[in-house]
Structure formats: structure tokens, C-alpha cells
Design a protein around this motif. Sequence first.
Motif, mmCIF file in Angstrom:
data_model
loop_
_atom_site.group_PDB
_atom_site.id
_atom_site.type_symbol
_atom_site.label_atom_id
_atom_site.label_comp_id
_atom_site.label_asym_id
_atom_site.label_seq_id
_atom_site.Cartn_x
_atom_site.Cartn_y
_atom_site.Cartn_z
ATOM 1 N N GLN A 158 0.837 -1.208 0.000
ATOM 2 C CA GLN A 158 0.000 0.000 0.000
ATOM 3 C C GLN A 158 0.872 1.258 0.000
ATOM 4 O O GLN A 158 0.581 2.217 -0.725
ATOM 5 N N LEU A 159 1.940 1.262 0.790
ATOM 6 C CA LEU A 159 2.839 2.419 0.820
ATOM 7 C C LEU A 159 3.537 2.608 -0.528
ATOM 8 O O LEU A 159 3.753 3.743 -0.962
ATOM 9 N N MET A 183 1.063 4.280 -2.793
ATOM 10 C CA MET A 183 0.936 5.697 -2.433
ATOM 11 C C MET A 183 2.167 6.480 -2.882
ATOM 12 O O MET A 183 2.057 7.619 -3.363
ATOM 13 N N ASN A 184 3.331 5.890 -2.740
ATOM 14 C CA ASN A 184 4.570 6.557 -3.139
ATOM 15 C C ASN A 184 4.625 6.756 -4.653
ATOM 16 O O ASN A 184 5.082 7.805 -5.134
ATOM 17 N N ASN A 185 4.163 5.752 -5.401
ATOM 18 C CA ASN A 185 4.119 5.882 -6.865
ATOM 19 C C ASN A 185 3.185 7.020 -7.274
ATOM 20 O O ASN A 185 3.503 7.792 -8.182
ATOM 21 N N GLU A 186 2.045 7.121 -6.606
ATOM 22 C CA GLU A 186 1.102 8.205 -6.880
ATOM 23 C C GLU A 186 1.742 9.556 -6.586
ATOM 24 O O GLU A 186 1.636 10.497 -7.383
ATOM 25 N N GLN A 218 1.861 5.282 7.404
ATOM 26 C CA GLN A 218 3.095 4.632 7.859
ATOM 27 C C GLN A 218 3.106 4.511 9.382
ATOM 28 O O GLN A 218 3.463 3.455 9.926
ATOM 29 N N ASN A 219 2.691 5.550 10.084
ATOM 30 C CA ASN A 219 2.639 5.503 11.552
ATOM 31 C C ASN A 219 1.616 4.471 12.024
ATOM 32 O O ASN A 219 1.879 3.700 12.951
ATOM 33 N N ASP A 220 0.454 4.462 11.386
ATOM 34 C CA ASP A 220 -0.588 3.509 11.730
ATOM 35 C C ASP A 220 -0.113 2.080 11.463
ATOM 36 O O ASP A 220 -0.327 1.174 12.271
#
Length: 170
Positions: free
Chosen positions: A59-60, A63-66, A104-106
Amino acid sequence: MKKLFKVALVAVGMLFAGNFANAQTKIGHINFNKLIDMMPETKTIQTTMEAYQKTFIDQLTTMNNELTTKGNDFQKNQATMTDAVRSAKGTEIQDIQKRMQDYQNDARQKVEQKQQELTKPLIDKATTAITAVAKEKGYAYVLDSSQVSLLVSPDADDLLAAVKLKLGLK
């Protein structure tokens, strides 16, 4: 004279009681981390945790690609954008960064919680075995040699072999 005799008698009694108490105290040690690593459940927990962490990493990555795509688009077209569009795109990028950081914190909290949930039964099992071995062998104290670094200490027995036997480990 009687007082001196009583004081001497009490002192001698305390001396013998102190020596008797010291003679009864047995100290042992065990490398708890090494014991946990030897247990077969550890491999299962590690595999489960890797799969669990992968869901968050995937998922990260998305999100990073976006963020990268929108950031590159913003830098490429920034000069041709109106102030309103530039401001909106900048806010959108900041929003994605904030969502990533929150996610990321969650994720970190959930991974730690899952780790504790999975390892608690394993730690309880090891602790129960150590307690049983210590009781059987008459140890008053058992130190975790993976956590404690004593510069000076009296001799103690390593209980790892006895606990491995108790747990049926090779």
C-alpha cells in the motif's frame, strides 16, 4: 557482662543466619533470545509477520508511486499552470504526503501490536518452562543473559540446556 554476652550471642546468630541464607541462594542464567529463536513457533511467527508487513509495504508503494507521478507532473507543468491550479496541485501533493505519513505511523503501530499478539504465547511458554526448571533445580534467581550485562557477578549455572530439554527442543 550479661549484656555483652547477649550482644555477642545475637551477632554470632546473625552471622550464621546470613551464611545460611547465602548458602541457599542459587543463581542461574539463560539467553532468553537464543531460547526463543530455537523454538519452532518462531519461524511461523516470522513468516506470518513478513506477510502482514507486506500488505502495508504494498500500500505504501502504491501511495509513493502516486506521489512521485503527481510530483513529477507538477514540476514539469508548474510553469504553465495558473496560480489557482498550482496551489491546488501543491495542496494535493501535501495531502498525499500527509496520508502516507499517517498510514506509515498507523502501519508501524499495527505491526508492533501484531508482533506482541503473536509472540505473547511463545514468551509465556518459554517463561513457564524456565520457571519450572528453576523450581526443580532450586534456583532463587534466573537472569536473562541476553539482556543483562553484569561486570562482576558470582558464578551461576546456564539453564539453557535444561529448558531446551523441558520444551523438547534439540
